[in-house]
Write an enzyme that holds these catalytic residues in place. Sequence first.
Site, PDB file in Angstrom:
ATOM      1  N   TYR A 154       0.840  -1.203   0.000  1.00 53.66           N
ATOM      2  CA  TYR A 154       0.000   0.000   0.000  1.00 53.66           C
ATOM      3  C   TYR A 154       0.881   1.262   0.000  1.00 53.66           C
ATOM      4  O   TYR A 154       0.740   2.126  -0.868  1.00 53.66           O
ATOM      5  CB  TYR A 154      -0.887  -0.027   1.246  1.00 53.66           C
ATOM      6  CG  TYR A 154      -1.875   1.113   1.355  1.00 53.66           C
ATOM      7  CD1 TYR A 154      -3.025   1.155   0.571  1.00 53.66           C
ATOM      8  CD2 TYR A 154      -1.685   2.133   2.290  1.00 53.66           C
ATOM      9  CE1 TYR A 154      -3.949   2.182   0.700  1.00 53.66           C
ATOM     10  CE2 TYR A 154      -2.608   3.160   2.431  1.00 53.66           C
ATOM     11  CZ  TYR A 154      -3.735   3.182   1.640  1.00 53.66           C
ATOM     12  OH  TYR A 154      -4.653   4.206   1.766  1.00 53.66           O
ATOM     13  N   GLU A 156       4.167   1.760  -0.600  1.00 55.57           N
ATOM     14  CA  GLU A 156       5.021   1.958  -1.782  1.00 55.57           C
ATOM     15  C   GLU A 156       4.181   2.093  -3.050  1.00 55.57           C
ATOM     16  O   GLU A 156       4.556   2.794  -3.984  1.00 55.57           O
ATOM     17  CB  GLU A 156       6.034   0.811  -1.919  1.00 55.57           C
ATOM     18  CG  GLU A 156       7.035   0.713  -0.762  1.00 55.57           C
ATOM     19  CD  GLU A 156       8.063   1.845  -0.721  1.00 55.57           C
ATOM     20  OE1 GLU A 156       7.869   2.903  -1.347  1.00 55.57           O
ATOM     21  OE2 GLU A 156       9.088   1.660  -0.028  1.00 55.57           O
ATOM     22  N   ARG A 195     -10.466  -1.220  10.672  1.00 57.61           N
ATOM     23  CA  ARG A 195      -9.930   0.096  11.035  1.00 57.61           C
ATOM     24  C   ARG A 195     -10.400   0.460  12.441  1.00 57.61           C
ATOM     25  O   ARG A 195     -11.440   0.018  12.906  1.00 57.61           O
ATOM     26  CB  ARG A 195     -10.340   1.148  10.009  1.00 57.61           C
ATOM     27  CG  ARG A 195      -9.396   1.098   8.821  1.00 57.61           C
ATOM     28  CD  ARG A 195      -9.624   2.210   7.857  1.00 57.61           C
ATOM     29  NE  ARG A 195     -10.643   1.870   6.894  1.00 57.61           N
ATOM     30  CZ  ARG A 195     -10.869   2.582   5.793  1.00 57.61           C
ATOM     31  NH1 ARG A 195     -10.144   3.643   5.535  1.00 57.61           N
ATOM     32  NH2 ARG A 195     -11.801   2.227   4.952  1.00 57.61           N
ATOM     33  N   VAL A 197     -11.643   3.069  14.137  1.00 52.03           N
ATOM     34  CA  VAL A 197     -12.905   3.701  14.535  1.00 52.03           C
ATOM     35  C   VAL A 197     -14.065   2.717  14.381  1.00 52.03           C
ATOM     36  O   VAL A 197     -14.872   2.530  15.308  1.00 52.03           O
ATOM     37  CB  VAL A 197     -13.163   4.999  13.722  1.00 52.03           C
ATOM     38  CG1 VAL A 197     -14.538   5.561  14.028  1.00 52.03           C
ATOM     39  CG2 VAL A 197     -12.088   6.042  14.026  1.00 52.03           C
ATOM     40  N   GLN A 218       0.055   4.987  20.917  1.00 53.05           N
ATOM     41  CA  GLN A 218       0.249   5.474  19.542  1.00 53.05           C
ATOM     42  C   GLN A 218      -0.864   6.472  19.224  1.00 53.05           C
ATOM     43  O   GLN A 218      -1.962   6.375  19.789  1.00 53.05           O
ATOM     44  CB  GLN A 218       0.290   4.312  18.530  1.00 53.05           C
ATOM     45  CG  GLN A 218      -1.021   3.617  18.235  1.00 53.05           C
ATOM     46  CD  GLN A 218      -1.292   2.431  19.140  1.00 53.05           C
ATOM     47  OE1 GLN A 218      -1.000   2.469  20.332  1.00 53.05           O
ATOM     48  NE2 GLN A 218      -1.878   1.377  18.604  1.00 53.05           N
TER      49      GLN A 218
END
Length: 326
Positions: A154, A156, A195, A197, A218
């Site tokens: 993703y 690169e 993901r 959320v 993080q």
Amino acid sequence: MNTRNVQIPQTKTVLVTGGAGFIGSHLCEQLLNQGNEVICMDNLFTGTKENIRHLLKDPHFELIRHDIVHPIFVEVDQIYNLACPASPIHYQYNPVKTIKTNVMGSVNMLGLAKRVKAKILQASTSEIYGNPEIHPQPESYWGNVNPIGLRSCYDEGKRCAETLFFDYHRQNQVKIKVVRIFNTYGPRMHPNDGRVVSNFIVQALKGRDITIYGDGNQTRSFCYVDDMVKGIIAMMNAPDDFIGPVNLGNPVEFTIMELAQKIIELTQSRSKIIHKPLPEDDPERRRPEITLARECLGWNPTVSLEQGLRKTIEYFEAVLSRSVGQ
Ligand code: NAD
Ligand code: UDP
């Protein structure tokens, strides 16, 4: 350049690749509201007809089921190139295909733009900064990306797409625009795409454990989808000499632990927080520097995390109650 130079959008035929996805479906909706003819092109890998069902009745809207890895010809004035799975689970499902979508898909869309003289915007990503050593990330930062890891297909792929956009611009004078999108959330996120959320909201609503990867220190900065779509459209319609790349995202930074606590509070859930291992190459901090977008597009996100989460929770409550009723 200043905001007075930004032109008001006029009626156009607009192609949105990835238009049946999360951000793409909101973009199609907004472009239709502005009086454009909209062609949504999607292979429905992560996007769904459900996301655009309400638009299918509109005579100014058209769905073309097509994979952008293969060439296609359509007469259009503008192209928004959003086609690409965006969540780690989906883009790692078939990493070679993710690279092909970014590289061959971009070549096909740039070739089309060149042929029909359309302006083309690339949905790039904050992932091109990798695990950043500079914080917050300005557009001038070249990034810190692992070229051989699980996220590389993703990261690169998107970096190569940016290169292609700039080379088509320099070599063939194609009118390009590049936006680097930071974490975006809102209704129509895929409930199972992993993901943060969508995961936390679904877990909270189902009373399941909230899975924090690592210690939760993080950080990410979360932009509500309506703000994002306004920024993307503003960039497309900005003067042609402002090609970017420009960061689009909400600069308010939260730890993943803070996000979990906020979602538990807003859903009044009894879910417990548990910790799981941090995925490989997971960036530690991420926050966009958006001075360029503010100055050149007059764009600023306006929806707070709490307001945006409330709308997103409402959406997932409806999705989950429908799936229970079936
Ligand atoms: P999404 O997965 O919901 O949407 C992507 C869409 O592209 C889907 O409808 C999918 O079916 C389609 N697609 C995938 N491969 C295709 C192909 N080969 N041909 C045609 N269609 C194809 O993801 P999203 O969150 O809406 O992201 C949209 C774009 O924005 C992506 O390019 C993504 O990389 C970028 N982006 C998103 C975020 C975010 O936080 N959501 C952040 C940075 C960048
Ligand atoms: N994350 C988490 N629990 C989850 C899903 C994600 O703690 O159930 C973390 C993930 O490790 C990352 C952050 O949340 O640090 C954002 O993850 P996401 O996949 O949403 O976006 P990206 O990592 O691409 O920014």
